[in-house]
Design an enzyme around this catalytic site. Sequence first.
Site: not given
Length: 283
Positions: A37, A45, A102, A263-264
Amino acid sequence: MDVTYEGSRREIATDTGILRYHEAGDGPPLLLLHGSGIGVSGWRNYRDNLDTFARHFHCYVLEFPGFGISDPVDGNPVITAASSVTRFMDALDIESAAIIGNSMGGVVGANVAMEHPERVGKLVTIGGVGPNIFSQSPSEGSRLLRDFADDPSREKLIRWLECMVYDPAVVTEERIDESWAIANAPQSHRTLAAVHGSAALAARQLMLTDSSRPPYWSMMHKIQCPTLFTWGLDDRQCPPDMPLVPLRLVPHAELHIFPNCGHWVMVEAKEAFERVTLEFLLR
């Protein structure tokens, strides 16, 4: 054990440039691979998870080429990311490792497991893998990424960040500023455009139309290692219908979906994600 940015930062020279990474802990090797992203990095991350995993594993948080930290290389960023994993493992004499990936990092980990099954002992993905079955494609998050890649602005960044999470309080001014600073780096933006820009998406669709090669997810039966798919129920980047096909294809796969989470997963469901993932990895 030093899990600070400076204390864990490392780099290693390879025959295709310098790869930078963070290292901490002792035990079996565990590679942590980041997503694709806006303003992403391996450190951003996983910095809040590193301490937990480093208590059980020798952790390596790899920075993929082209995202502004490791040396860039020519080629498609997803393909060069996969080759950088085996290049990194060879440089550090890591014969086999568990992988946490991820989003794009999960796709990379899956591709490494398919192409080099002897190098991956276990695989954990955080969103990312599989096809859209019931949800629209491109997803809301992907469209916001495309808009930013085509014409960056701070406002577009904020809209994308808010799309990544269930709880908007996660999107702090500090997180916005940090992402904006990294996203403005020329190499970082070139890589983002190469993955998510309108021209890249059109070229990818044309390639899929003309190619006789099946999509990567249709080949995931080749993943022989135990695999854990983790997902946020409210993921608007990679909606939770996506893992259904990989879950059927991968022989030794399981799925854990976290409620009230976007999403995270490793950020919003930090403690639950770490508990579920450690149980899987240490099993």
